[in-house]
Write an enzyme that holds these catalytic residues in place. Structure first.
Site, mmCIF file in Angstrom:
data_model
loop_
_atom_site.group_PDB
_atom_site.id
_atom_site.type_symbol
_atom_site.label_atom_id
_atom_site.label_comp_id
_atom_site.label_asym_id
_atom_site.label_seq_id
_atom_site.Cartn_x
_atom_site.Cartn_y
_atom_site.Cartn_z
ATOM 1 N N ASP A 18 0.813 -1.235 0.000
ATOM 2 C CA ASP A 18 0.000 0.000 0.000
ATOM 3 C C ASP A 18 0.841 1.277 0.000
ATOM 4 O OD1 ASP A 18 -2.175 -1.804 0.408
ATOM 5 O OD2 ASP A 18 -1.753 -1.758 2.555
ATOM 6 N N HIS A 52 -4.834 -1.522 -6.826
ATOM 7 C CA HIS A 52 -4.318 -0.170 -7.044
ATOM 8 C C HIS A 52 -5.256 0.600 -7.968
ATOM 9 C CE1 HIS A 52 -2.138 -2.891 -9.813
ATOM 10 N NE2 HIS A 52 -2.587 -2.042 -10.690
ATOM 11 N N ARG A 152 1.697 -30.058 -5.569
ATOM 12 C CA ARG A 152 1.857 -30.621 -6.919
ATOM 13 C C ARG A 152 0.547 -30.958 -7.610
ATOM 14 N NH1 ARG A 152 6.720 -33.617 -4.292
ATOM 15 N NH2 ARG A 152 4.995 -34.343 -3.056
HETATM 16 P P1 IMP Z 1 -3.144 -12.889 1.529
HETATM 17 O O1 IMP Z 1 -2.168 -12.283 0.579
HETATM 18 O O2 IMP Z 1 -4.565 -12.590 1.183
HETATM 19 O O3 IMP Z 1 -2.862 -14.333 1.789
HETATM 20 O O4 IMP Z 1 -2.943 -12.159 2.938
HETATM 21 C C1 IMP Z 1 -1.771 -12.381 3.708
HETATM 22 C C2 IMP Z 1 -1.309 -11.112 4.397
HETATM 23 O O5 IMP Z 1 -0.857 -10.179 3.431
HETATM 24 C C3 IMP Z 1 -2.408 -10.406 5.185
HETATM 25 O O6 IMP Z 1 -1.830 -9.859 6.331
HETATM 26 C C4 IMP Z 1 -2.866 -9.308 4.229
HETATM 27 O O7 IMP Z 1 -3.416 -8.224 4.909
HETATM 28 C C5 IMP Z 1 -1.559 -8.956 3.559
HETATM 29 N N1 IMP Z 1 -1.750 -8.399 2.215
HETATM 30 C C6 IMP Z 1 -1.953 -9.072 1.081
HETATM 31 N N2 IMP Z 1 -2.044 -8.227 0.037
HETATM 32 C C7 IMP Z 1 -1.861 -6.995 0.532
HETATM 33 C C8 IMP Z 1 -1.795 -5.695 -0.077
HETATM 34 O O8 IMP Z 1 -1.914 -5.529 -1.304
HETATM 35 N N3 IMP Z 1 -1.568 -4.670 0.786
HETATM 36 C C9 IMP Z 1 -1.392 -4.841 2.132
HETATM 37 N N4 IMP Z 1 -1.443 -6.021 2.713
HETATM 38 C C10 IMP Z 1 -1.681 -7.100 1.941
#
Ligand code: IMP
Length: 455
Positions: A18, A52, A152
């Site tokens: 972010d 974004h 896999r």
């Molecule tokens: P996942 O990517 O949905 O598995 O989430 C795993 C961790 O990454 C969590 O803590 C989410 O909040 C964080 N996360 C995933 N994508 C973003 C992003 O684009 N911005 C901020 N945090 C993210």
């Protein structure tokens, strides 16, 4: 021997995601396309968990899987093998772009890219109820989709085009139905997120297959073997912009458990996504993007650099610090240089981009954590471990603020006061990164010296 591949740049989130990368990539692509008429934008990690916003001709486009360059005439956007693709979300994103703009771009999905489906989203929800590990996840089924690769048995984009696609997807559905039923839930009845329809039931096998059937008709033509395309262009002079998703602080290896994502958000992910064609060490500029005056974070992680809630709330409102994908309010911390230096080291950064430079208040010094110490005052390095961070004590340095409202949306370096310039120089020296670009507001044009600022 200098192996640098000229006109190549990677952009990654330098903290916890972010940071405003989308706008930065967009601006870099515009600059490059003016000079070269062509640019390849390559995304190598994550999927629908990213979000974004790109503003073009007064229209806002929220993209999740498609790279920012998709709204730049002449760009070729590649969704690389290191990503995971949700076909339903992709149909929606493509329709948003194609229906609302005349811009002609090539969008290509690497046929090898694993799929992330509603089954993964449902499984993630069931797991979340049992285990707290994925508590902060975006609910987009990202880690189960990557886990399929490790187990896999992934479905890849090219399976959508296979003659026996139906058989493959039915088998997948049945596997996930069993896994989810083992956790005490019913796959068909599980409500999952989708970009097009909000929250909706996964449905039974027939409904699932019918949906996939519609999606393969819509996105089939975008799925290709990209190996030769990447190879030939990388061996030519066509500019490449590698667009990372999330941030280094969310990396499985470099992030703080459990708020980590499954993909590789560092440039090293480019090496594997391009099947060894692009060695990230040869990328000319490897830029990490940071928020200039604070660090934001979502999830359970707690950094040592807690800010008082009054200032945090002010920043949250002024900088709209709410998740693009999840709308969650983000935690706001003082800029945490031990963390940012660590992330810069492990992601091999050469340059920095500072965003949100307009977030500075004349009545409030910019407080920056320059080091951690223990109770005895001994210096500590940053380590990606919550237990460790709970005991690290931040040491701060305060910097003279500038009036952010006066530089909002400005595009000229001369608008910056001496205190802002001194601050940028301090960060550049401490992080040992050359400044590449500064942003001063949410608009696309709110960028200072996109022609690769150096001072
Ligand atoms: P996942 O990517 O949905 O598995 O989430 C795993 C961790 O990454 C969590 O803590 C989410 O909040 C964080 N996360 C995933 N994508 C973003 C992003 O684009 N911005 C901020 N945090 C993210």
């Amino acid at each position: 021997m200098n192996n640098t591949r000229l006109n190549s740049i990677s952009v990654v989130g330098g903290a916890f995601g972010d940071e405003g990368k989308g706008k930065v990539v967009d601006e870099i692509c515009h600059t490059l396309i003016k000079r070269f008429d062509k640019v390849i934008v390559y995304r190598w990690n994550g999927g629908s968990n990213a979000g974004h916003t790109v503003e073009v001709q007064n229209k806002k486009f929220v993209l999740h899987q498609i790279p920012s360059g998709a709204l730049i005439e002449g760009a070729t956007c590649i969704l690389g093998k290191g990503m995971v693709i949700h076909p339903g979300d992709l149909v929606f994103e493509l329709a948003t772009i194609r229906d609302n703009s005349e811009i002609k771009t090539d969008i290509i999905v690497d046929e090898m890219t694993p799929l992330s489906l509603d089954t993964h989203r449902a499984f993630e929800l069931s797991l979340k109820k049992k285990e707290e590990g994925g508590a902060g996840s975006t609910g987009r089924g990202i880690s189960p989709a990557y886990a399929d690769v490790i187990y896999r048995h992934p479905l890849r984009a090219r399976d959508l085009l296979a003659k026996n696609w139906k058989e493959k997807f039915e088998k997948h559905y049945l596997l996930y139905r069993s896994l989810i039923s083992g956790l005490g839930d019913d796959l068909a009845k599980t409500q999952v997120n989708s970009l097009s329809e909000g929250t909706q039931e996964v449905g039974n096998k027939t409904k699932f297959i019918n949906k996939i059937s519609g999606q393969r008709d819509r996105i089939g033509k975008y799925i290709k073997n990209v190996y030769n395309l990447v190879k030939e262009n990388w061996n030519s002079k066509v500019p490449f912009v590698f667009e990372g998703a999330q941030g280094v602080g969310l990396d499985l290896r470099w992030g703080v458990y459990p708020d980590v994502t499954a993909s590789d958000p560092t440039p090293s992910g480019i090496f594997s996504s391009t099947e060894g064609l692009v060695n990230p060490e040869t990328i000319e500029i490897r830029a990490n993007v940071y928020k200039a005056t604070y660090t934001s974070s979502v999830g359970k992680r707690v950094l040592p650099t807690k800010m008082n809630e009054k200032l945090a709330a002010r920043i949250r409102e002024d900088a709209n610090e709410y998740g693009a994908t999840t709308k969650r309010p983000r935690d706001i911390y003082h800029l945490d240089l031990p963390a940012l230096s660590f992330f810069s080291k492990v992601s091999m950064a050469t340059h920095m981009v500072l965003t949100h430079l307009d977030i500075s208040y004349p009545d409030t010094p910019v407080k920056v954590c320059t080091k951690y110490v223990n109770k005895k005052g001994q210096r500590l390095d940053y380590r990606p471990d919550q237990e460790f961070l709970n005991h690290a004590l931040p040491v701060y340095e305060s910097f003279k603020p500038w009036d952010g409202s006066k530089i909002k949306n400005s595009t000229n370096i001369n608008c910056l006061s001496l205190s802002a310039k001194k601050y940028i120089k301090f960060l550049s020296q401490t992080l040992n990164l050359l400044p590449l670009m500064l942003t001063t507001g949410p608009k696309r044009e709110s960028v200072i010296n996109s022609n690769y600022l150096l001072f």
